[in-house]
Design an enzyme around this catalytic site. Structure first.
Site, mmCIF file in Angstrom:
data_model
loop_
_atom_site.group_PDB
_atom_site.id
_atom_site.type_symbol
_atom_site.label_atom_id
_atom_site.label_comp_id
_atom_site.label_asym_id
_atom_site.label_seq_id
_atom_site.Cartn_x
_atom_site.Cartn_y
_atom_site.Cartn_z
ATOM 1 N N HIS A 186 -7.050 -32.671 14.532
ATOM 2 C CA HIS A 186 -5.645 -32.496 14.900
ATOM 3 C C HIS A 186 -5.378 -32.814 16.361
ATOM 4 O O HIS A 186 -4.268 -33.201 16.722
ATOM 5 C CB HIS A 186 -5.156 -31.105 14.506
ATOM 6 C CG HIS A 186 -4.916 -31.022 13.033
ATOM 7 N ND1 HIS A 186 -5.832 -30.495 12.164
ATOM 8 C CD2 HIS A 186 -3.910 -31.512 12.287
ATOM 9 C CE1 HIS A 186 -5.374 -30.629 10.936
ATOM 10 N NE2 HIS A 186 -4.216 -31.232 10.977
ATOM 11 N N CYS A 486 -0.130 -40.539 4.116
ATOM 12 C CA CYS A 486 0.359 -39.973 5.381
ATOM 13 C C CYS A 486 -0.798 -39.541 6.261
ATOM 14 O O CYS A 486 -0.597 -38.944 7.309
ATOM 15 C CB CYS A 486 1.312 -38.816 5.131
ATOM 16 S SG CYS A 486 0.520 -37.409 4.358
HETATM 17 C C1 PEP Z 1 -4.377 -35.195 5.977
HETATM 18 O O1 PEP Z 1 -5.206 -34.315 5.751
HETATM 19 O O2 PEP Z 1 -4.609 -36.410 5.864
HETATM 20 C C2 PEP Z 1 -3.027 -34.839 6.434
HETATM 21 C C3 PEP Z 1 -2.082 -35.758 6.535
HETATM 22 O O3 PEP Z 1 -2.808 -33.553 6.790
HETATM 23 P P1 PEP Z 1 -3.379 -32.923 8.166
HETATM 24 O O4 PEP Z 1 -3.943 -34.030 8.976
HETATM 25 O O5 PEP Z 1 -2.251 -32.265 8.862
HETATM 26 O O6 PEP Z 1 -4.397 -31.955 7.658
#
Ligand code: PEP
Ligand code: MG
Length: 567
Positions: A186, A486
């Site tokens: 993140h 995404c």
């Molecule tokens: C993912 O896991 O690819 C996603 C889009 O969610 P996050 O990165 O917020 O866990």
């Protein structure tokens, strides 16, 4: 002399600046003993450190103004509390060194505060911060947390928690480099949102001395210490190429032969909307709502606060699609009111939708807030759940949406291999799928996305990951429903073409990547994307998949494959 280090580039762009290290928590100092004649000098050191911390906190309060000023001034008073300082001096007088005396005196105060009722107990964190600041001065180590600086700098850190990254000021932080963290962590995602160049998984990042001049290339992952004039010129050239890419591509996402692939933005809140609009996002493909609430993980966000934030986003895309993900807490994004604190392995624990189903009140409040925020606006609202494992999860989420009176499309994120394998069954309950390739890679390869050393396994070009993406896209296609991506995979221009070839119907990414993806997609026909997808899936490694796709995209259309796929 120039030295080159190499990590994983996670946010495009090049920048040169001076290193500031992120201060780590100050550890308990050892009980160093001093001779009696040193006591006055140690007492003087302790007083000076406390005075300097108080002066610094007051100055920062004046700069910040408002509520922050009151908090910082209260902390300055703690640093100069006469009783506390007298206690420190007494401890030094009986033979303890200044840092140990400060640590022990604050521990006594801390216990008193903790026992003095809920309000004062809430001040313990402020007191700890004052203690750590005084100790950092006495020990000559960086202050804990983000550096205090009025000058722009390149931030180096072991890792950054999302809560730290959210506080970064893009006017001051020119770029950042971390020792830990994979390409889908993140902190990397938030760096992309900030639009600053960033490199993660760089061994030795925390050992680079404060004040060193570094040049960071967030595309290649290279970090140059004391860059030579030649390197600086080369980086200037790379930067110019980037600027050119940013200005030439515009308009909706489309392949060279007119196949539409809507290009959407990933956002963490209203603050990211102007950047998304400026980059030409056709809507929002992932609104990570939990990022709005990481600043206060103790209590559930109020209905009003949520409605206001959602409405600001909806208003920015009057004709576009906005896909909101309900709170995805847990693992590296804990929210105390939602996720258990004592799990042995939080990434495999009660996180995402699981935590929401355990707290139906929190889910209901969020869904109702989304419904209220959309009232009277023409927005095409879609709401999806993170970490859906099977049809039962999807059903429970869809029912909660219906019960909350939400007029939107309901969808499921595909982040767990089981969901990709059984996508058709999940699609009996929801209207769309969105592939979260960051978590999907983490769970497919059993490779924690926080661990930089496992970056190879988190590479979204891994053919096994491409197979799972294809399974989900095929299922959606068979059901006549949409299936977007995404996760960070969508932000890689070459991979975006492969994803299109695999059948995904939209791509969502941090705004900074949109121009690159738009430009690459516009350069290839859909048939080429099919060929690139086939070639990548036929490979055995991520590297080979990347190379095969590149070759396929640059070659001529394969008439056999084109006819077969069309037929
Ligand atoms: C993912 O896991 O690819 C996603 C889009 O969610 P996050 O990165 O917020 O866990
Ligand atoms: Mg995820």
């Amino acid at each position: 002399m120039e030295t080159t280090l190499r990590g994983v580039g996670v946010s495009h762009g090049v920048v040169t600046g001076t290193v500031r290290q992120m201060g780590t928590a100050v550890l308990e100092p050892p009980d160093r003993r001093i001779p009696a004649e040193d006591a006055p000098r140690e007492q003087g050191r302790a007083r000076q450190a406390a005075d300097a911390v108080a002066a610094d906190l007051n100055a920062r309060g004046t700069l910040a103004g408002g509520e922050a000023q009151a908090v910082l001034e209260a902390q300055a008073l703690m640093a100069q509390d006469p009783e506390l300082l007298a206690d420190v001096e007494r401890r030094i007088a009986v033979g303890h060194a200044a840092e140990r005396a400060v640590f022990d005196a604050f521990a006594g105060y801390r216990a008193l505060l903790e026992q003095a009722g809920e309000y004062l107990a809430g001040r313990v964190a402020d007191l700890d911060d004052v203690r750590d600041r005084i100790l950092a001065r006495l020990l000559g180590v960086p202050m804990p947390g983000l550096p205090d600086s009025d000058e722009p700098y390149v931030l180096l850190a072991r890792d950054l928690a999302p809560a730290d990254t959210a506080l970064l000021d893009p006017a001051l932080v020119l770029g950042f480099v971390t020792e830990q963290g994979g390409p889908t962590s993140h902190s990397a995602i938030l760096a992309r949102a900030l639009g600053v160049p960033a490199v993660v998984a760089l061994p030795g990042a925390t050992e680079v001395a404060e004040g060193t001049v570094v040049a960071v290339d967030g595309g290649t992952g290279e970090v140059f210490l004391d860059p030579s004039p030649r390197t600086r010129t080369e980086l200037g050239r790379r930067s110019a190429v980037r600027e050119a890419a940013l200005t030439t591509a515009s308009g909706p996402g489309v392949t060279a032969d007119g196949h539409r692939v809507p290009l959407l933005a990933n956002i963490g809140g209203p603050a990211d909307v102007p950047g998304a609009v400026a980059a030409g996002a056709e809507g929002v493909g992932l609104f990570r709502t939990e990022f709005l609430f990481l600043d206060d993980s103790k209590q559930a966000p109020s209905d009003e606060r949520q409605v206001e934030a959602y409405r600001q986003v909806f208003e920015a895309f009057p004709a576009g699609r906005v896909v909101v993900r309900v709170l995805d807490a847990g693992a590296d994004k804990p929210l105390d009111f939602l996720t258990p604190a004592d799990e042995p392995n939080p990434a495999l624990g009660v996180r995402g939708l699981r935590a929401l189903l355990d707290h139906p009140d929190v889910l209901r409040t969020q869904l109702r807030a989304l419904a209220s925020a959309a009232v009277g606006l023409p927005v095409h609202l879609e709401v999806m759940a993170p970490m859906v494992a099977d049809r039962a999860d999807a059903k429970a989420f869809a029912e909660a949406c219906r019960e909350a009176g939400l007029r939107a499309k309901f969808g499921a994120m595909v982040e767990i291999p089981s969901a990709a394998l059984r996508a058709r069954s999940i699609l009996q309950e929801v209207e769309f799928l969105s592939l979260g390739t960051n978590d999907l890679a983490q769970y497919t390869f059993a490779a924690d996305r926080q661990v930089g050393a496992l970056a190879r396994l988190q590479d979204p070009w891994q053919p096994a990951l491409l197979d799972l993406i294809a399974a989900a896209a095929d299922a959606a296609n068979a059901e006549g429903k949409s299936c977007g991506v995404c996760g960070e995979a969508a932000a890689d221009p070459l991979l975006a073409c492969v994803l299109t070839g695999l059948g995904v119907t939209s791509l969502s990414m941090g705004a900074a990547s949109l121009p690159y993806v738009r430009a690459e997609l516009a350069g290839h026909t859909l048939a080429k994307c099919w060929q690139a997808a086939d070639a990548a899936r036929a490979a055995d490694t991520a590297e080979a998949a990347r190379a095969a796709a590149r070759t396929a995209l640059s070659g001529a259309d394969d008439p056999v494959r084109t006819a077969a796929a069309r037929g």
